[in-house]
Design a protein around this motif. Structure first.
Motif, PDB file in Angstrom:
ATOM      1  N   GLU A  87       0.805  -1.230   0.000  1.00 34.48           N
ATOM      2  CA  GLU A  87       0.000   0.000   0.000  1.00 34.48           C
ATOM      3  C   GLU A  87       0.835   1.275   0.000  1.00 34.48           C
ATOM      4  OE1 GLU A  87       0.947  -1.036   4.189  1.00 34.48           O
ATOM      5  OE2 GLU A  87       0.133  -2.153   2.479  1.00 34.48           O
ATOM      6  N   LYS A  88       2.145   1.158   0.193  1.00 32.19           N
ATOM      7  CA  LYS A  88       3.006   2.347   0.160  1.00 32.19           C
ATOM      8  C   LYS A  88       3.234   2.835  -1.275  1.00 32.19           C
ATOM      9  CE  LYS A  88       5.433   1.053   4.413  1.00 32.19           C
ATOM     10  NZ  LYS A  88       6.736   0.662   5.010  1.00 32.19           N
ATOM     11  N   ILE A  89       2.911   1.998  -2.242  1.00 35.60           N
ATOM     12  CA  ILE A  89       3.072   2.359  -3.649  1.00 35.60           C
ATOM     13  C   ILE A  89       1.770   2.968  -4.157  1.00 35.60           C
ATOM     14  CG2 ILE A  89       3.665   1.493  -5.948  1.00 35.60           C
ATOM     15  CD1 ILE A  89       4.937  -0.947  -4.546  1.00 35.60           C
ATOM     16  N   SER A  90       1.840   4.056  -4.887  1.00 35.39           N
ATOM     17  CA  SER A  90       0.633   4.730  -5.373  1.00 35.39           C
ATOM     18  C   SER A  90      -0.076   3.888  -6.437  1.00 35.39           C
ATOM     19  CB  SER A  90       0.989   6.108  -5.957  1.00 35.39           C
ATOM     20  OG  SER A  90       1.777   5.968  -7.129  1.00 35.39           O
ATOM     21  N   LEU A  91      -1.388   4.114  -6.578  1.00 35.81           N
ATOM     22  CA  LEU A  91      -2.196   3.337  -7.518  1.00 35.81           C
ATOM     23  C   LEU A  91      -1.693   3.486  -8.945  1.00 35.81           C
ATOM     24  CD1 LEU A  91      -4.647   1.602  -8.247  1.00 35.81           C
ATOM     25  CD2 LEU A  91      -5.998   3.718  -8.355  1.00 35.81           C
ATOM     26  N   TYR A  92      -1.411   4.736  -9.381  1.00 42.35           N
ATOM     27  CA  TYR A  92      -0.935   4.928 -10.749  1.00 42.35           C
ATOM     28  C   TYR A  92       0.358   4.150 -10.982  1.00 42.35           C
ATOM     29  CZ  TYR A  92      -4.199   8.921 -10.902  1.00 42.35           C
ATOM     30  OH  TYR A  92      -5.308   9.723 -10.866  1.00 42.35           O
ATOM     31  N   SER A  93       1.232   4.130  -9.997  1.00 42.59           N
ATOM     32  CA  SER A  93       2.493   3.412 -10.127  1.00 42.59           C
ATOM     33  C   SER A  93       2.258   1.912 -10.274  1.00 42.59           C
ATOM     34  CB  SER A  93       3.387   3.674  -8.915  1.00 42.59           C
ATOM     35  OG  SER A  93       3.620   5.054  -8.740  1.00 42.59           O
ATOM     36  N   LYS A  94       1.306   1.379  -9.527  1.00 42.63           N
ATOM     37  CA  LYS A  94       0.972  -0.047  -9.621  1.00 42.63           C
ATOM     38  C   LYS A  94       0.457  -0.380 -11.020  1.00 42.63           C
ATOM     39  CE  LYS A  94      -0.458  -0.488  -4.722  1.00 42.63           C
ATOM     40  NZ  LYS A  94       0.022  -1.772  -4.220  1.00 42.63           N
ATOM     41  N   ILE A  95      -0.429   0.474 -11.545  1.00 50.71           N
ATOM     42  CA  ILE A  95      -0.991   0.240 -12.881  1.00 50.71           C
ATOM     43  C   ILE A  95       0.098   0.328 -13.944  1.00 50.71           C
ATOM     44  CG2 ILE A  95      -2.552   1.170 -14.641  1.00 50.71           C
ATOM     45  CD1 ILE A  95      -4.404   2.052 -12.344  1.00 50.71           C
ATOM     46  N   ILE A  96       0.919   1.364 -13.876  1.00 56.72           N
ATOM     47  CA  ILE A  96       1.969   1.556 -14.873  1.00 56.72           C
ATOM     48  C   ILE A  96       2.995   0.433 -14.800  1.00 56.72           C
ATOM     49  CG2 ILE A  96       3.864   3.085 -15.578  1.00 56.72           C
ATOM     50  CD1 ILE A  96       2.050   5.427 -14.563  1.00 56.72           C
ATOM     51  N   ALA A  97       3.284  -0.068 -13.600  1.00 57.20           N
ATOM     52  CA  ALA A  97       4.233  -1.176 -13.455  1.00 57.20           C
ATOM     53  C   ALA A  97       3.762  -2.394 -14.242  1.00 57.20           C
ATOM     54  CB  ALA A  97       4.416  -1.529 -11.989  1.00 57.20           C
ATOM     55  N   VAL A  98       2.480  -2.715 -14.150  1.00 53.26           N
ATOM     56  CA  VAL A  98       1.924  -3.857 -14.876  1.00 53.26           C
ATOM     57  C   VAL A  98       1.867  -3.569 -16.375  1.00 53.26           C
ATOM     58  CG1 VAL A  98      -0.180  -5.223 -15.242  1.00 53.26           C
ATOM     59  CG2 VAL A  98       0.628  -4.757 -12.919  1.00 53.26           C
ATOM     60  N   ALA A  99       1.390  -2.365 -16.732  1.00 50.51           N
ATOM     61  CA  ALA A  99       1.244  -2.016 -18.152  1.00 50.51           C
ATOM     62  C   ALA A  99       2.577  -2.006 -18.878  1.00 50.51           C
ATOM     63  CB  ALA A  99       0.562  -0.652 -18.284  1.00 50.51           C
ATOM     64  N   CYS A 100       3.592  -1.364 -18.280  1.00 49.48           N
ATOM     65  CA  CYS A 100       4.861  -1.265 -19.006  1.00 49.48           C
ATOM     66  C   CYS A 100       5.628  -2.583 -18.971  1.00 49.48           C
ATOM     67  CB  CYS A 100       5.706  -0.075 -18.543  1.00 49.48           C
ATOM     68  SG  CYS A 100       6.393  -0.177 -16.908  1.00 49.48           S
ATOM     69  N   LYS A 111       5.523 -12.305  -6.364  1.00 48.23           N
ATOM     70  CA  LYS A 111       4.476 -11.325  -6.039  1.00 48.23           C
ATOM     71  C   LYS A 111       4.970  -9.888  -6.241  1.00 48.23           C
ATOM     72  CE  LYS A 111       1.159 -14.121  -4.886  1.00 48.23           C
ATOM     73  NZ  LYS A 111      -0.101 -14.166  -5.680  1.00 48.23           N
ATOM     74  N   GLN A 112       5.492  -9.645  -7.448  1.00 48.08           N
ATOM     75  CA  GLN A 112       5.999  -8.304  -7.752  1.00 48.08           C
ATOM     76  C   GLN A 112       4.882  -7.302  -8.007  1.00 48.08           C
ATOM     77  OE1 GLN A 112       9.595  -8.124 -10.396  1.00 48.08           O
ATOM     78  NE2 GLN A 112       9.044 -10.242 -10.825  1.00 48.08           N
ATOM     79  N   TYR A 113       3.750  -7.796  -8.539  1.00 44.35           N
ATOM     80  CA  TYR A 113       2.696  -6.893  -8.989  1.00 44.35           C
ATOM     81  C   TYR A 113       1.425  -7.063  -8.164  1.00 44.35           C
ATOM     82  CZ  TYR A 113       5.912  -6.983 -12.925  1.00 44.35           C
ATOM     83  OH  TYR A 113       7.034  -6.934 -13.698  1.00 44.35           O
ATOM     84  N   ASP A 114       0.642  -6.018  -8.114  1.00 37.14           N
ATOM     85  CA  ASP A 114      -0.634  -6.036  -7.409  1.00 37.14           C
ATOM     86  C   ASP A 114      -1.589  -6.987  -8.133  1.00 37.14           C
ATOM     87  OD1 ASP A 114      -3.428  -5.213  -6.833  1.00 37.14           O
ATOM     88  OD2 ASP A 114      -2.460  -3.672  -5.613  1.00 37.14           O
ATOM     89  N   ASP A 115      -2.123  -7.969  -7.407  1.00 35.59           N
ATOM     90  CA  ASP A 115      -2.994  -8.974  -8.016  1.00 35.59           C
ATOM     91  C   ASP A 115      -4.235  -8.362  -8.651  1.00 35.59           C
ATOM     92  OD1 ASP A 115      -1.459 -11.235  -7.502  1.00 35.59           O
ATOM     93  OD2 ASP A 115      -2.304 -11.524  -5.509  1.00 35.59           O
ATOM     94  N   THR A 116      -4.772  -7.318  -8.043  1.00 34.52           N
ATOM     95  CA  THR A 116      -5.962  -6.670  -8.585  1.00 34.52           C
ATOM     96  C   THR A 116      -5.669  -6.040  -9.941  1.00 34.52           C
ATOM     97  OG1 THR A 116      -6.841  -6.207  -6.384  1.00 34.52           O
ATOM     98  CG2 THR A 116      -7.697  -4.876  -8.196  1.00 34.52           C
ATOM     99  N   ILE A 117      -4.491  -5.441 -10.084  1.00 40.33           N
ATOM    100  CA  ILE A 117      -4.118  -4.803 -11.350  1.00 40.33           C
ATOM    101  C   ILE A 117      -3.858  -5.858 -12.422  1.00 40.33           C
ATOM    102  CG2 ILE A 117      -2.564  -3.167 -12.467  1.00 40.33           C
ATOM    103  CD1 ILE A 117      -4.243  -2.018 -10.147  1.00 40.33           C
ATOM    104  N   VAL A 118      -3.184  -6.945 -12.061  1.00 42.02           N
ATOM    105  CA  VAL A 118      -2.946  -8.030 -13.019  1.00 42.02           C
ATOM    106  C   VAL A 118      -4.281  -8.606 -13.487  1.00 42.02           C
ATOM    107  CG1 VAL A 118      -1.959 -10.331 -13.351  1.00 42.02           C
ATOM    108  CG2 VAL A 118      -0.668  -8.596 -12.095  1.00 42.02           C
ATOM    109  N   ARG A 119      -5.193  -8.803 -12.551  1.00 42.16           N
ATOM    110  CA  ARG A 119      -6.517  -9.321 -12.898  1.00 42.16           C
ATOM    111  C   ARG A 119      -7.248  -8.368 -13.845  1.00 42.16           C
ATOM    112  NH1 ARG A 119     -10.450 -12.805 -11.185  1.00 42.16           N
ATOM    113  NH2 ARG A 119     -12.594 -12.047 -11.206  1.00 42.16           N
ATOM    114  N   ALA A 120      -7.134  -7.079 -13.593  1.00 42.84           N
ATOM    115  CA  ALA A 120      -7.773  -6.084 -14.466  1.00 42.84           C
ATOM    116  C   ALA A 120      -7.183  -6.141 -15.871  1.00 42.84           C
ATOM    117  CB  ALA A 120      -7.608  -4.689 -13.879  1.00 42.84           C
ATOM    118  N   LEU A 121      -5.876  -6.343 -15.980  1.00 42.76           N
ATOM    119  CA  LEU A 121      -5.232  -6.467 -17.288  1.00 42.76           C
ATOM    120  C   LEU A 121      -5.793  -7.672 -18.033  1.00 42.76           C
ATOM    121  CD1 LEU A 121      -2.877  -5.626 -19.278  1.00 42.76           C
ATOM    122  CD2 LEU A 121      -1.520  -7.368 -18.103  1.00 42.76           C
ATOM    123  N   VAL A 122      -5.872  -8.810 -17.340  1.00 44.42           N
ATOM    124  CA  VAL A 122      -6.350 -10.045 -17.965  1.00 44.42           C
ATOM    125  C   VAL A 122      -7.802  -9.909 -18.410  1.00 44.42           C
ATOM    126  CG1 VAL A 122      -6.866 -12.485 -17.577  1.00 44.42           C
ATOM    127  CG2 VAL A 122      -4.734 -11.515 -16.713  1.00 44.42           C
TER     128      VAL A 122
END
Length: 383
Positions: A259-272, A302-313
């Motif tokens: 939770e210390k990582i911002s939401l935009y950063s989590k999304i961009i980490a998965v996207a890029c 567990k590098q990436y937020d599971d919710t963001i990975v799920r949203a990508l899929v």
């Protein structure tokens, strides 16, 4: 169209016309029941209502209802106008090229003249958000069909592609429009710090020496300082700073976690990361979209937020839009849209076939009928 409350939909009911999540995202056709699983999925992701101008029934009436779809052995056939499909693909290609040209100019001005126009970038992202809302699936096909031209600035290409994927993820997460725009700006500028490094370092096609590798690791801090100096919003600046942070604390520069990582950063980490897996680089070949998606799904360490990975899929499907595929009936095709009820079974355009009324032949893959055997590379499509 009328709103239909999800809580009022009875499991396994049919609607006389297609049901949409929004004005562009179809959930079911008249011959497809709204299953209990789909209702639970809609509730889980907090969708209160869907939209439809038809009526609910307890069984499929057999009437077309204006959907343009008909059931045949081996899957569901979907007709799509060749003219409209071709026109939209061409417009998507033009839109993508225009966006890439804009970003290349932004990056040149930033690196050469130390100029960065936050308002112009925001206005461009507003256009991108609107375009993705209207023609997401055509833009995703363009990302797959167009290989980055030799000599083009891969940093600009990576930023453009990552921005599109980030906005798609954000849309699936139901971010309000102003946050989608802010996310888009953050994704576009997440590598801004690279522009403060010598171009022969971040554009190098050779292996970097230890000193150059160390310099690359400074780009998140450089990007944060650069964007802050041009009065970009703090969430955008933080995305530049944190996009290499990882959920397990293994990232950099501050080794943040969860939770210390911002939401935009989590999304961009998965996207890029997804974009990088599926793009050719000087020292590696591109993976196909399916393989790249599986690697992210594994989420090793567990590098990436599971919710963001799920949203990508769920927004791109396990077989992403644009992927060339071999089907269980021996035919070849390309994934052209997702199945929100099950990301394993997307909609595929069958190559070389049209419906009796002259439309492109689309098939809904399904577990008990037509399935995808494996991805194909471009050379296999031509044979």
């Amino acid at each position: 169209m009328n709103d239909v409350l999800v809580k009022d939909i009875k499991p396994n009911s049919y609607f006389t016309t297609p049901v949409y999540l929004d004005k562009a995202f179809i959930i079911t056709a008249p011959e497809m029941p709204i299953s209990d699983e789909l209702i639970l999925l809609l509730e889980k992701w907090h969708f209160k209502a869907v939209i439809c101008d038809g009526e609910a029934t307890t069984e499929f009436s057999g009437k077309d209802g204006g959907s343009g779809m008909a059931t045949e052995e081996g899957g569901t056939t979907i007709g799509l106008s060749q003219q409209s499909d071709g026109d939209k693909l061409q417009k998507a290609e033009e839109f993508y090229s225009s966006f890439l040209f804009f970003v290349e100019n932004v990056f040149v001005k930033a690196s050469v003249s130390d100029e960065l126009d936050e308002k112009a970038i925001t206005e461009k992202i507003k256009d991108i958000v609107e375009y993705i809302r209207e023609d997401r699936r055509f833009l995703m096909r363009v990302l797959k069909n167009i290989e980055p031209a030799p000599g083009r600035n891969y940093l600009a290409t990576h930023s453009v592609r990552s921005t599109i994927i980030s906005i798609i993820i954000g849309s699936y997460l139901k971010l309000p429009n102003y946050r989608l725009i802010e996310l888009g700006v953050a994704a576009l500028m997440h590598e801004a710090g690279m522009l403060k490094l010598p171009s022969n370092v971040y554009l190098s096609e050779r292996a970097l020496n230890p000193q150059e590798q160390k310099a690359i690791l400074t780009h998140p801090i450089l990007g944060y300082s650069m964007l802050k100096s041009f009065d970009f919003p703090l969430p955008v600046c933080l995305a530049a700073l944190e996009h290499h942070e990882r959920e397990n604390g293994s990232g950099y520069p501050r080794k943040l976690s969860n939770e210390k990582i911002s939401l935009y950063s989590k999304i961009i980490a998965v996207a890029c990361s997804y974009e990088a897996l599926n793009s050719k680089r000087p020292h590696k070949e591109a993976k196909d979209g399916y393989t790249g998606m599986l690697e992210l799904l594994k989420n090793e360490g567990k590098q990436y937020d599971d919710t963001i990975v799920r949203a990508l899929v769920l927004s791109l499907s396990i077989y992403p839009i644009g992927l060339y595929v071999l089907l269980s009936n021996g035919k070849k095709g390309q994934v052209v849209d997702v199945n929100p009820e099950n990301p394993r079974f997307p909609i595929v355009q069958i190559f070389g076939e049209v419906t009796p009324d002259g439309k492109f032949k689309m098939m809904q893959t399904a577990q008990d009928s037509l399935t995808i055997v494996r991805p194909l590379n471009r050379t296999e499509i031509d044979t």
